[in-house]
Scaffold this motif. Structure first.
Motif, short mmCIF file in Angstrom:
data_model
loop_
_atom_site.label_atom_id
_atom_site.label_comp_id
_atom_site.label_asym_id
_atom_site.label_seq_id
_atom_site.Cartn_x
_atom_site.Cartn_y
_atom_site.Cartn_z
N LYS A 136 0.82 -1.21 0.00
CA LYS A 136 0.00 0.00 0.00
C LYS A 136 0.85 1.26 0.00
CE LYS A 136 -4.24 -1.49 2.34
NZ LYS A 136 -5.02 -1.40 3.61
N VAL A 137 2.02 1.18 0.67
CA VAL A 137 2.86 2.37 0.77
C VAL A 137 3.99 2.37 -0.27
CG1 VAL A 137 2.34 2.65 3.22
CG2 VAL A 137 4.39 1.37 2.54
N GLY A 138 3.88 1.49 -1.26
CA GLY A 138 4.84 1.51 -2.35
C GLY A 138 6.12 0.77 -2.10
N LEU A 139 6.13 -0.16 -1.15
CA LEU A 139 7.31 -0.98 -0.88
C LEU A 139 7.05 -2.41 -1.34
CD1 LEU A 139 8.25 0.35 2.68
CD2 LEU A 139 9.38 0.87 0.51
N LEU A 140 8.09 -3.22 -1.36
CA LEU A 140 8.00 -4.61 -1.80
C LEU A 140 7.83 -5.55 -0.62
CD1 LEU A 140 10.99 -4.54 -4.33
CD2 LEU A 140 8.55 -4.25 -4.86
N SER A 141 7.31 -6.72 -0.88
CA SER A 141 7.15 -7.71 0.19
C SER A 141 8.50 -8.08 0.78
CB SER A 141 6.44 -8.95 -0.34
OG SER A 141 7.17 -9.53 -1.42
N GLU A 142 9.57 -8.03 -0.06
CA GLU A 142 10.91 -8.37 0.41
C GLU A 142 11.41 -7.41 1.48
OE1 GLU A 142 9.91 -8.22 -2.67
OE2 GLU A 142 10.52 -10.07 -3.74
N HIS A 143 10.86 -6.21 1.52
CA HIS A 143 11.31 -5.25 2.53
C HIS A 143 10.98 -5.70 3.95
CE1 HIS A 143 11.52 -2.20 -0.84
NE2 HIS A 143 12.65 -2.01 -0.20
N ALA A 144 10.08 -6.65 4.10
CA ALA A 144 9.76 -7.17 5.43
C ALA A 144 10.98 -7.79 6.10
CB ALA A 144 8.63 -8.19 5.34
N ASP A 145 11.93 -8.28 5.32
CA ASP A 145 13.11 -8.93 5.88
C ASP A 145 14.29 -7.98 6.07
OD1 ASP A 145 11.83 -11.45 5.87
OD2 ASP A 145 12.26 -11.68 3.73
#
Length: 261
Positions: A136-145
């Motif tokens: 939603k905020v323009g980041l990737l799922s990979e940023h979770a790590d």
């Protein structure tokens, strides 16, 4: 008559400064303040340093207790002691993500924290919501790590926005959250916030001393001076026809600043 999303009635804040002749001495950080905020609306709080802007923001989000007055959310009184109730409705974006984001936690863990403490969601459901909010905020799922030090300043502010969204609030308070960003990143975050407001129907309370930002994003403005609300009205009204001398001075100082650049 439509019930406002947020209604603040005669809100005050006093701090104990000492004792004299066995009596407590107080300083008044906020004189009685009243205002309303409707769904999808943006209220800007303007004032000098020490005017009470941040104190009011912290009281609204539940980080600080009010001395007196009432706060109503959708017509229901917000209990002064029920912080869990408050944090689901009203969330905050802090000024500096470098200090507000725990460097020891991954982005995913940072976003998952409020879900752990306030919901009964399963770990799998929490993970799905973290990924959904990052997108939603323009980041990737990979940023979770990733850890905060691994991403740019603009991405950190996007994470701060994502954390504010995690409990599906209806009001987000931004306490000078855009001032320290460079111009291009600031524009990106402003556009993101405006898009989220359109998509999710969010209401915002913006605490800032940047009049350009305030004029661009806000529907209403409230001006504080030494804890006293000296003026409030529509953004257009306050900027084009200010009534109080303090507001006129703030506008003139900002105009002088930009005319010299």
């Amino acid at each position: 008559m439509t019930t406002p999303l947020l209604k603040v009635n005669q809100l005050t804040k006093q701090y104990v400064t000492g004792h004299r002749f066995f009596r407590r001495q107080y300083t008044e950080a906020l004189a009685p303040i009243s205002f309303e905020l409707n769904p999808g609306e943006t209220l800007a709080i303007l004032g000098d340093a020490g005017s009470g802007k941040s104190t009011l923001a912290r009281i609204l989000v539940g980080a600080e207790k009010r001395t007196s007055g009432e706060i109503f959310f959708e017509g229901l009184a917000l209990d002064k002691k029920n912080i869990k109730q408050r944090c689901c409705f009203i969330r905050m974006i802090f000024q500096d993500p470098n200090t507000s984001l725990n460097p020891r936690l991954t982005i995913g863990q940072l976003l998952e924290e409020p879900l752990k403490f306030t919901t009964d969601m399963t770990p799998a459901a929490r993970e799905r919501m973290v990924i959904e909010t990052l997108r939603k905020v323009g980041l990737l799922s990979e940023h979770a790590d990733f850890y905060p030090y691994m991403i740019s300043e603009g991405q950190k502010q996007r994470v701060a926005v994502a954390r504010a969204l995690m409990l599906n609030p209806k009001i987000i308070i931004a306490d000078d959250a855009l001032t320290e960003l460079d111009l291009s990143v600031r524009s990106q975050i402003i556009n993101l916030l405006l898009q989220l407001q359109k998509d999710l129907g969010l209401a915002y309370v913006f605490v800032s001393h940047n009049l350009k930002i305030i004029r661009h994003i806000s529907d209403k403005v409230m001006v504080l001076k030494d804890g006293v609300m000296v003026e409030k009205g529509s953004t257009e009204q306050v900027f084009t026809d200010p009534q109080h001398e303090f507001t006129k001075r703030l506008l003139q100082e900002q105009n002088d600043f930009y005319s010299q650049k």
